[in-house]
Design a protein around this motif. Sequence first.
Motif, PDB file in Angstrom:
ATOM      1  N   CYS A   1       0.730  -1.073   0.003  1.00 49.71           N
ATOM      2  CA  CYS A   1       0.030   0.127   0.039  1.00 49.71           C
ATOM      3  C   CYS A   1       0.844   1.133   0.205  1.00 49.71           C
ATOM      4  CB  CYS A   1      -0.860  -0.104   1.180  1.00 49.71           C
ATOM      5  SG  CYS A   1       0.075   0.100   2.874  1.00 49.71           S
ATOM      6  N   ARG A   2       0.263   2.429  -0.054  1.00 46.04           N
ATOM      7  CA  ARG A   2       1.000   3.556  -0.368  1.00 46.04           C
ATOM      8  C   ARG A   2       1.845   4.007   1.073  1.00 46.04           C
ATOM      9  NH1 ARG A   2      -3.780   7.721  -1.751  1.00 46.04           N
ATOM     10  NH2 ARG A   2      -4.989   6.612  -0.274  1.00 46.04           N
ATOM     11  N   CYS A   3       1.265   3.828   2.261  1.00 44.86           N
ATOM     12  CA  CYS A   3       2.137   4.000   3.611  1.00 44.86           C
ATOM     13  C   CYS A   3       2.953   2.788   3.896  1.00 44.86           C
ATOM     14  CB  CYS A   3       0.964   4.235   4.550  1.00 44.86           C
ATOM     15  SG  CYS A   3       0.311   2.803   5.510  1.00 44.86           S
ATOM     16  N   GLY A   4       3.183   1.859   3.153  1.00 39.47           N
ATOM     17  CA  GLY A   4       3.994   0.552   3.558  1.00 39.47           C
ATOM     18  C   GLY A   4       3.445  -0.315   4.768  1.00 39.47           C
ATOM     19  N   ALA A   5       2.484  -0.092   5.158  1.00 38.93           N
ATOM     20  CA  ALA A   5       2.015  -0.927   6.421  1.00 38.93           C
ATOM     21  C   ALA A   5       1.556  -2.147   6.135  1.00 38.93           C
ATOM     22  CB  ALA A   5       0.977  -0.257   7.211  1.00 38.93           C
ATOM     23  N   VAL A   6       1.058  -2.309   4.986  1.00 41.08           N
ATOM     24  CA  VAL A   6       0.709  -3.428   4.324  1.00 41.08           C
ATOM     25  C   VAL A   6       1.348  -4.079   2.784  1.00 41.08           C
ATOM     26  CG1 VAL A   6      -1.760  -4.862   3.311  1.00 41.08           C
ATOM     27  CG2 VAL A   6      -1.842  -3.315   5.197  1.00 41.08           C
ATOM     28  N   GLU A   7       1.301  -5.278   3.147  1.00 41.55           N
ATOM     29  CA  GLU A   7       2.337  -6.023   2.018  1.00 41.55           C
ATOM     30  C   GLU A   7       1.515  -7.185   1.530  1.00 41.55           C
ATOM     31  OE1 GLU A   7       7.141  -5.098   2.988  1.00 41.55           O
ATOM     32  OE2 GLU A   7       6.219  -6.836   3.112  1.00 41.55           O
ATOM     33  N   ALA A   8       1.429  -7.370   0.215  1.00 41.52           N
ATOM     34  CA  ALA A   8       1.318  -8.904  -0.545  1.00 41.52           C
ATOM     35  C   ALA A   8       2.543  -9.376  -1.077  1.00 41.52           C
ATOM     36  CB  ALA A   8       0.176  -8.583  -1.802  1.00 41.52           C
TER      37      ALA A   8
END
Length: 132
Positions: free
Chosen positions: A8-15
């Motif tokens: 995501c753009r804030c980096g808190a979530v990754e796939a």
Amino acid sequence: MAERVAQCRCGAVEARCQGDPVRVSVCHCLICQQRSGSVLAVQARFAKEDVAILGSTKTFHRVNEEGTRSRFLFCIECGCTIAYMVDNFPDLVAIPVGAFADPNFPAPHYSVYEGRKHAWVAVVGPQIEHFD
Ligand SMILES: [Zn+2]
Ligand SMILES: [Zn+2]
């Protein structure tokens, strides 16, 4: 096997996605336009077992025009959709290609819902197939 990481753009979530996507498509449907905020969306589908989602997400459920259901996982901090699943393709996870922030990501092979395509948009590629 190569790993590709979408964020995501804030980096808190990754796939974290293993191997190559099984399908990369451009979609012009109005749902994808609203989801992405753009006039078209590009998504890569991976086998469910090849995707790990890390971080805190919420799920938005939607019933589509055809009566099928979709689940969209988005970051609780920045709201970016990191993945979505459509109930009639239970073994696949779709990841928005832009979330990989990788200009070398594999090109799409399909352009779908062209009946909703903005007139000025031209989807081109080495092997693109077009569908209404
Ligand atoms: Zn985020
Ligand atoms: Zn769509």
